[in-house]
Design a protein around this motif. Structure first.
Motif, PDB file in Angstrom:
ATOM      1  N   UNK A   1     -12.288 -22.724 -12.830  1.00  0.00           N
ATOM      2  CA  UNK A   1     -11.418 -23.088 -13.953  1.00  0.00           C
ATOM      3  C   UNK A   1     -10.014 -22.618 -13.646  1.00  0.00           C
ATOM      4  N   UNK A   2      -9.022 -23.477 -13.868  1.00  0.00           N
ATOM      5  CA  UNK A   2      -7.641 -23.107 -13.567  1.00  0.00           C
ATOM      6  C   UNK A   2      -7.113 -22.139 -14.597  1.00  0.00           C
ATOM      7  N   UNK A   3      -6.005 -21.455 -14.227  1.00  0.00           N
ATOM      8  CA  UNK A   3      -5.401 -20.510 -15.156  1.00  0.00           C
ATOM      9  C   UNK A   3      -4.926 -21.219 -16.411  1.00  0.00           C
ATOM     10  N   UNK A   4      -4.448 -22.474 -16.250  1.00  0.00           N
ATOM     11  CA  UNK A   4      -3.931 -23.166 -17.411  1.00  0.00           C
ATOM     12  C   UNK A   4      -5.055 -23.613 -18.333  1.00  0.00           C
ATOM     13  N   UNK A   5      -6.216 -24.034 -17.758  1.00  0.00           N
ATOM     14  CA  UNK A   5      -7.347 -24.449 -18.576  1.00  0.00           C
ATOM     15  C   UNK A   5      -7.937 -23.282 -19.352  1.00  0.00           C
ATOM     16  N   UNK A   6      -7.717 -22.071 -18.821  1.00  0.00           N
ATOM     17  CA  UNK A   6      -8.222 -20.879 -19.494  1.00  0.00           C
ATOM     18  C   UNK A   6      -7.112 -20.160 -20.229  1.00  0.00           C
ATOM     19  N   UNK A   7      -6.177 -20.906 -20.727  1.00  0.00           N
ATOM     20  CA  UNK A   7      -4.988 -20.316 -21.343  1.00  0.00           C
ATOM     21  C   UNK A   7      -5.362 -19.366 -22.467  1.00  0.00           C
ATOM     22  N   UNK A   8      -4.879 -18.121 -22.398  1.00  0.00           N
ATOM     23  CA  UNK A   8      -5.181 -17.162 -23.468  1.00  0.00           C
ATOM     24  C   UNK A   8      -4.376 -17.463 -24.713  1.00  0.00           C
ATOM     25  N   UNK A   9      -4.914 -17.056 -25.843  1.00  0.00           N
ATOM     26  CA  UNK A   9      -4.138 -17.142 -27.071  1.00  0.00           C
ATOM     27  C   UNK A   9      -3.343 -15.858 -27.228  1.00  0.00           C
ATOM     28  N   UNK A  10      -2.608 -15.748 -28.317  1.00  0.00           N
ATOM     29  CA  UNK A  10      -1.747 -14.575 -28.513  1.00  0.00           C
ATOM     30  C   UNK A  10      -2.595 -13.310 -28.580  1.00  0.00           C
TER      31      UNK A  10
ATOM     32  N   UNK B   1      -6.204 -31.875 -26.317  1.00  0.00           N
ATOM     33  CA  UNK B   1      -7.363 -31.106 -26.774  1.00  0.00           C
ATOM     34  C   UNK B   1      -7.043 -29.642 -27.045  1.00  0.00           C
ATOM     35  N   UNK B   2      -6.063 -29.094 -26.365  1.00  0.00           N
ATOM     36  CA  UNK B   2      -5.819 -27.656 -26.467  1.00  0.00           C
ATOM     37  C   UNK B   2      -4.623 -27.310 -27.332  1.00  0.00           C
ATOM     38  N   UNK B   3      -3.912 -28.312 -27.817  1.00  0.00           N
ATOM     39  CA  UNK B   3      -2.763 -28.035 -28.650  1.00  0.00           C
ATOM     40  C   UNK B   3      -1.571 -27.561 -27.849  1.00  0.00           C
ATOM     41  N   UNK B   4      -0.739 -26.713 -28.446  1.00  0.00           N
ATOM     42  CA  UNK B   4       0.501 -26.263 -27.818  1.00  0.00           C
ATOM     43  C   UNK B   4       0.256 -25.047 -26.931  1.00  0.00           C
ATOM     44  N   UNK B   5       0.923 -25.008 -25.790  1.00  0.00           N
ATOM     45  CA  UNK B   5       0.898 -23.849 -24.901  1.00  0.00           C
ATOM     46  C   UNK B   5       2.317 -23.604 -24.394  1.00  0.00           C
ATOM     47  N   UNK B   6       2.580 -22.370 -23.985  1.00  0.00           N
ATOM     48  CA  UNK B   6       3.855 -22.069 -23.343  1.00  0.00           C
ATOM     49  C   UNK B   6       3.886 -22.779 -21.996  1.00  0.00           C
ATOM     50  N   UNK B   7       4.932 -23.524 -21.754  1.00  0.00           N
ATOM     51  CA  UNK B   7       4.993 -24.357 -20.551  1.00  0.00           C
ATOM     52  C   UNK B   7       5.138 -23.508 -19.295  1.00  0.00           C
ATOM     53  N   UNK B   8       4.364 -23.870 -18.297  1.00  0.00           N
ATOM     54  CA  UNK B   8       4.463 -23.223 -16.991  1.00  0.00           C
ATOM     55  C   UNK B   8       5.435 -24.009 -16.118  1.00  0.00           C
ATOM     56  N   UNK B   9       5.957 -23.339 -15.116  1.00  0.00           N
ATOM     57  CA  UNK B   9       6.915 -23.960 -14.213  1.00  0.00           C
ATOM     58  C   UNK B   9       6.441 -23.730 -12.781  1.00  0.00           C
ATOM     59  N   UNK B  10       6.310 -24.801 -12.015  1.00  0.00           N
ATOM     60  CA  UNK B  10       5.897 -24.672 -10.619  1.00  0.00           C
ATOM     61  C   UNK B  10       7.108 -24.342  -9.749  1.00  0.00           C
TER      62      UNK B  10
ATOM     63  N   UNK C   1       6.062 -18.185  -6.734  1.00  0.00           N
ATOM     64  CA  UNK C   1       5.106 -18.296  -5.638  1.00  0.00           C
ATOM     65  C   UNK C   1       4.085 -17.164  -5.678  1.00  0.00           C
ATOM     66  N   UNK C   2       4.552 -15.967  -6.055  1.00  0.00           N
ATOM     67  CA  UNK C   2       3.616 -14.843  -6.197  1.00  0.00           C
ATOM     68  C   UNK C   2       2.638 -15.104  -7.332  1.00  0.00           C
ATOM     69  N   UNK C   3       3.123 -15.671  -8.444  1.00  0.00           N
ATOM     70  CA  UNK C   3       2.247 -16.000  -9.564  1.00  0.00           C
ATOM     71  C   UNK C   3       1.235 -17.062  -9.162  1.00  0.00           C
ATOM     72  N   UNK C   4       1.691 -18.077  -8.400  1.00  0.00           N
ATOM     73  CA  UNK C   4       0.790 -19.138  -7.959  1.00  0.00           C
ATOM     74  C   UNK C   4      -0.297 -18.588  -7.048  1.00  0.00           C
ATOM     75  N   UNK C   5       0.082 -17.658  -6.166  1.00  0.00           N
ATOM     76  CA  UNK C   5      -0.902 -17.050  -5.273  1.00  0.00           C
ATOM     77  C   UNK C   5      -1.924 -16.251  -6.060  1.00  0.00           C
ATOM     78  N   UNK C   6      -1.484 -15.511  -7.065  1.00  0.00           N
ATOM     79  CA  UNK C   6      -2.404 -14.730  -7.900  1.00  0.00           C
ATOM     80  C   UNK C   6      -3.355 -15.630  -8.677  1.00  0.00           C
ATOM     81  N   UNK C   7      -2.883 -16.854  -8.998  1.00  0.00           N
ATOM     82  CA  UNK C   7      -3.690 -17.767  -9.809  1.00  0.00           C
ATOM     83  C   UNK C   7      -4.719 -18.535  -8.999  1.00  0.00           C
ATOM     84  N   UNK C   8      -4.657 -18.414  -7.649  1.00  0.00           N
ATOM     85  CA  UNK C   8      -5.714 -19.074  -6.894  1.00  0.00           C
ATOM     86  C   UNK C   8      -5.313 -19.724  -5.599  1.00  0.00           C
ATOM     87  N   UNK C   9      -4.137 -19.465  -5.132  1.00  0.00           N
ATOM     88  CA  UNK C   9      -3.778 -20.045  -3.849  1.00  0.00           C
ATOM     89  C   UNK C   9      -2.292 -20.042  -3.640  1.00  0.00           C
TER      90      UNK C   9
END
Length: 250
Positions: free
Chosen positions: A1-10, A89-98, A233-241
């Motif tokens: 499951x991707x980090x975004x699909x498992x987005x935490x709530x507040x 399906x998941x409503x609003x989330x804080x937008x991520x930036x690649x 890039x460090x965040x992307x690596x921590x998230x799975x690659x």
């Protein structure tokens, strides 16, 4: 499951930060909607609400102490600002930036801000230089949070003559917001930011040397761009690659 699909709530930390921001913004507003928008924007820029974090309207309304309607309106406005995105399906989330998106934002910022500075230099007055010195000192005194964001915004709106070029300024400000959480709020690229003071740019502008001023601005934007890309890039690596390195054009 991707980090975004498992987005935490507040979480607890975000909840406490939101309540603190709500207390700070409790007075002086012409409408509840404007207040809620400012609270949520500050929470995103400060890192209290993280990229990928789910934004439940009922939870946010309860924490801020308002109904769901102004929260919904604020989230829609933040979506237009590029800070929030809605999923079916998941409503609003804080937008991520690649990293690639951040690189593109800075490429466009370079084009627009260099042009805005050239236009300013062509019409520069002693009064504007004096005003920039005043705003620059105020901005350099601020270190974090909403006051820091507001002080920098006021400085650059004067530098780029927002009053007379509102469309150009709006485009620049929209792009600045997209990366604002990494630079203005979280301060996670502090070395790049602290190496640049407004005084350096102001002196270059005051010299009436256009190429010198453009060079200072360009070096600053490229330096911050590189720091933001390293962070993403460090965040992307921590998230799975590892993410591919996006090189800055010189």
């Amino acid at each position: 499951m991707s980090a975004q699909n498992a987005a935490p709530s507040v979480g607890d930390g975000g909840a406490a930060a939101l309540q603190q921001l709500a207390g700070r913004h409790a007075t002086g507003y012409r409408s509840v909607g404007v207040m809620v928008y400012d609270i949520l924007k500050d929470a995103i820029l400060s890192g209290a609400l993280l990229p990928g974090q789910k934004l439940r309207q009922e939870t946010l309304a309860e924490l801020i102490g308002v109904s769901r309607l102004p929260v919904r309106s604020a989230l829609i406005q933040l979506e237009a600002d590029g800070l929030v995105e809605f999923h079916e399906r998941r409503g609003a989330v804080v937008k991520s930036l690649s990293p690639a998106q951040a690189a593109e934002v800075y490429d466009i910022r370079l084009l627009l801000e260099v042009e805005a500075l050239r236009l300013t230099m062509a019409e520069l007055t002693d009064e504007r230089v004096a005003r920039l010195r005043e705003l620059g000192k105020a901005a350099d005194r601020q270190q974090e949070g909403a006051d820091f964001v507001d002080a920098r915004t006021e400085f650059y709106s004067e530098l780029y003559d927002a009053a007379n070029r509102p469309v150009l300024w709006e485009m620049i400000e929209q792009l600045r917001l997209k990366v604002g959480r990494y630079v203005l709020g979280w301060r996670l690229v502090g070395d790049a930011e602290h190496s640049h003071t407004h005084e350096q740019l102001i002196e270059a502008v005051a010299s009436r040397d256009v190429e010198r001023a453009v060079g200072v601005l360009r070096d600053h934007l490229v330096g911050v761009r590189e720091a933001v890309l390293e962070l993403l890039e460090a965040e992307a690596a921590d998230a799975g690659g590892p993410a591919p390195r996006v090189r800055s054009p010189r």
